[in-house]
Motif scaffolding. Structure first.
Motif, PDB file in Angstrom:
ATOM      1  N   TYR A   1       0.834  -1.203   0.000  1.00  0.00           N
ATOM      2  CA  TYR A   1       0.000   0.000   0.000  1.00  0.00           C
ATOM      3  C   TYR A   1       0.870   1.255   0.000  1.00  0.00           C
ATOM      4  N   GLN A   2       1.922   1.263   0.815  1.00  0.00           N
ATOM      5  CA  GLN A   2       2.806   2.426   0.887  1.00  0.00           C
ATOM      6  C   GLN A   2       3.471   2.685  -0.460  1.00  0.00           C
ATOM      7  N   LYS A   3       3.914   1.631  -1.127  1.00  0.00           N
ATOM      8  CA  LYS A   3       4.557   1.807  -2.428  1.00  0.00           C
ATOM      9  C   LYS A   3       3.574   2.338  -3.461  1.00  0.00           C
ATOM     10  N   LYS A   4       2.343   1.842  -3.445  1.00  0.00           N
ATOM     11  CA  LYS A   4       1.332   2.287  -4.415  1.00  0.00           C
ATOM     12  C   LYS A   4       0.909   3.730  -4.192  1.00  0.00           C
ATOM     13  N   THR A   5       0.864   4.161  -2.937  1.00  0.00           N
ATOM     14  CA  THR A   5       0.356   5.498  -2.634  1.00  0.00           C
ATOM     15  C   THR A   5       1.459   6.537  -2.468  1.00  0.00           C
ATOM     16  N   ARG A   6       2.722   6.117  -2.449  1.00  0.00           N
ATOM     17  CA  ARG A   6       3.829   7.053  -2.269  1.00  0.00           C
ATOM     18  C   ARG A   6       3.903   7.988  -3.467  1.00  0.00           C
ATOM     19  N   ARG A   7       4.132   9.253  -3.185  1.00  0.00           N
ATOM     20  CA  ARG A   7       4.277  10.262  -4.224  1.00  0.00           C
ATOM     21  C   ARG A   7       5.707  10.763  -4.192  1.00  0.00           C
ATOM     22  N   PRO A   8       6.222  11.237  -5.326  1.00  0.00           N
ATOM     23  CA  PRO A   8       7.591  11.753  -5.320  1.00  0.00           C
ATOM     24  C   PRO A   8       7.696  13.029  -4.496  1.00  0.00           C
ATOM     25  N   LEU A   9       8.807  13.196  -3.803  1.00  0.00           N
ATOM     26  CA  LEU A   9       9.038  14.395  -3.006  1.00  0.00           C
ATOM     27  C   LEU A   9       8.990  15.637  -3.887  1.00  0.00           C
ATOM     28  N   VAL A  10       9.690  15.574  -5.008  1.00  0.00           N
ATOM     29  CA  VAL A  10       9.795  16.708  -5.925  1.00  0.00           C
ATOM     30  C   VAL A  10       8.662  16.647  -6.945  1.00  0.00           C
ATOM     31  N   GLY A  11       8.026  17.779  -7.174  1.00  0.00           N
ATOM     32  CA  GLY A  11       6.971  17.866  -8.186  1.00  0.00           C
ATOM     33  C   GLY A  11       5.565  17.619  -7.669  1.00  0.00           C
ATOM     34  N   THR A  12       5.432  17.148  -6.443  1.00  0.00           N
ATOM     35  CA  THR A  12       4.120  16.906  -5.843  1.00  0.00           C
ATOM     36  C   THR A  12       3.697  18.139  -5.062  1.00  0.00           C
TER      37      THR A  12
ATOM     38  N   GLY B   1      -5.781  26.149  -1.213  1.00  0.00           N
ATOM     39  CA  GLY B   1      -4.972  27.336  -1.447  1.00  0.00           C
ATOM     40  C   GLY B   1      -4.229  27.870  -0.242  1.00  0.00           C
ATOM     41  N   ARG B   2      -4.245  27.152   0.872  1.00  0.00           N
ATOM     42  CA  ARG B   2      -3.539  27.598   2.074  1.00  0.00           C
ATOM     43  C   ARG B   2      -2.620  26.501   2.584  1.00  0.00           C
ATOM     44  N   PHE B   3      -1.460  26.892   3.071  1.00  0.00           N
ATOM     45  CA  PHE B   3      -0.476  25.997   3.679  1.00  0.00           C
ATOM     46  C   PHE B   3      -0.118  24.816   2.766  1.00  0.00           C
ATOM     47  N   THR B   4       0.372  25.160   1.589  1.00  0.00           N
ATOM     48  CA  THR B   4       0.830  24.152   0.633  1.00  0.00           C
ATOM     49  C   THR B   4       2.266  24.453   0.225  1.00  0.00           C
ATOM     50  N   ILE B   5       2.981  23.413  -0.197  1.00  0.00           N
ATOM     51  CA  ILE B   5       4.332  23.571  -0.732  1.00  0.00           C
ATOM     52  C   ILE B   5       4.516  22.650  -1.925  1.00  0.00           C
ATOM     53  N   THR B   6       5.430  23.037  -2.816  1.00  0.00           N
ATOM     54  CA  THR B   6       5.857  22.214  -3.940  1.00  0.00           C
ATOM     55  C   THR B   6       7.354  22.401  -4.085  1.00  0.00           C
ATOM     56  N   LEU B   7       8.081  21.299  -4.234  1.00  0.00           N
ATOM     57  CA  LEU B   7       9.523  21.338  -4.434  1.00  0.00           C
ATOM     58  C   LEU B   7       9.800  21.108  -5.912  1.00  0.00           C
ATOM     59  N   SER B   8      10.683  21.923  -6.480  1.00  0.00           N
ATOM     60  CA  SER B   8      10.994  21.853  -7.898  1.00  0.00           C
ATOM     61  C   SER B   8      12.385  21.272  -8.104  1.00  0.00           C
ATOM     62  N   ALA B   9      12.505  20.328  -9.048  1.00  0.00           N
ATOM     63  CA  ALA B   9      13.789  19.689  -9.329  1.00  0.00           C
ATOM     64  C   ALA B   9      14.676  20.561 -10.211  1.00  0.00           C
ATOM     65  N   GLU B  10      14.060  21.327 -11.128  1.00  0.00           N
ATOM     66  CA  GLU B  10      14.838  22.091 -12.096  1.00  0.00           C
ATOM     67  C   GLU B  10      15.754  23.107 -11.430  1.00  0.00           C
ATOM     68  N   ASN B  11      15.217  23.849 -10.488  1.00  0.00           N
ATOM     69  CA  ASN B  11      16.002  24.938  -9.911  1.00  0.00           C
ATOM     70  C   ASN B  11      16.242  24.800  -8.408  1.00  0.00           C
ATOM     71  N   GLY B  12      15.892  23.666  -7.827  1.00  0.00           N
ATOM     72  CA  GLY B  12      16.116  23.461  -6.398  1.00  0.00           C
ATOM     73  C   GLY B  12      15.399  24.470  -5.535  1.00  0.00           C
ATOM     74  N   GLN B  13      14.161  24.769  -5.896  1.00  0.00           N
ATOM     75  CA  GLN B  13      13.380  25.777  -5.185  1.00  0.00           C
ATOM     76  C   GLN B  13      12.129  25.164  -4.563  1.00  0.00           C
ATOM     77  N   LEU B  14      11.717  25.757  -3.458  1.00  0.00           N
ATOM     78  CA  LEU B  14      10.439  25.444  -2.839  1.00  0.00           C
ATOM     79  C   LEU B  14       9.531  26.639  -3.112  1.00  0.00           C
ATOM     80  N   SER B  15       8.306  26.367  -3.475  1.00  0.00           N
ATOM     81  CA  SER B  15       7.316  27.432  -3.599  1.00  0.00           C
ATOM     82  C   SER B  15       6.084  26.976  -2.844  1.00  0.00           C
TER      83      SER B  15
END
Length: 142
Positions: A26-37, A54-68
């Protein structure tokens, strides 16, 4: 009689082991990638947070090593680095300066992110840790 007892113990252990395999599957099926999610905050400093669109969310980007992301109402951005040993370094984060309700929680949110030293994942959940202490829990958005 002892033979029957041993068989019962072995059967019980086999059942527990089989059940654990289902958890891992179950964990493998439901796991999402750290980056891009896109990750939605569900717990901060041990307090459950009701997810709000729209509140208290984050996304990590692989291209530029940024969190938004977004706090209570302000947009957040900054550098983010992870490694294959689940190490995580976020910040310093910059944010817009709009006045809105819940600014205290937003500041706690930013502090939890900037204090990150590691992360862990459990199925669709992302756990942010600071020297072994759980600081925040996020759930992958669909």
């Amino acid at each position: 009689m002892r033979f029957i007892y041993r068989i019962a113990v072995v059967a019980g252990l086999a059942a527990l082991t089989a059940g654990c395999c289902n958890c891992r599957s179950y964990q493998k099926k439901t796991r999402r990638p750290l980056v891009g999610t896109e990750w939605q905050l569900v717990q901060l400093g041990g307090e459950t947070i009701r997810p709000e669109e729209g509140r208290f969310t984050i996304t990590l980007s692989a291209e530029n090593g940024q969190l938004s992301g977004v706090g209570a109402c302000n947009r957040l951005s900054g550098p983010c680095k992870s490694n294959d040993r689940r190490g995580l370094k976020i910040g310093p984060l910059a944010s817009t300066r709009m006045a809105c309700p819940d600014l205290k929680r937003e500041q706690d949110f930013i502090e939890a992110l900037e204090s990150a030293t590691h992360y862990d994942m459990d199925g669709p959940m992302l756990l942010i840790l600071s020297d072994g202490e759980l600081r925040a829990v996020f759930q992958a958005k669909p």
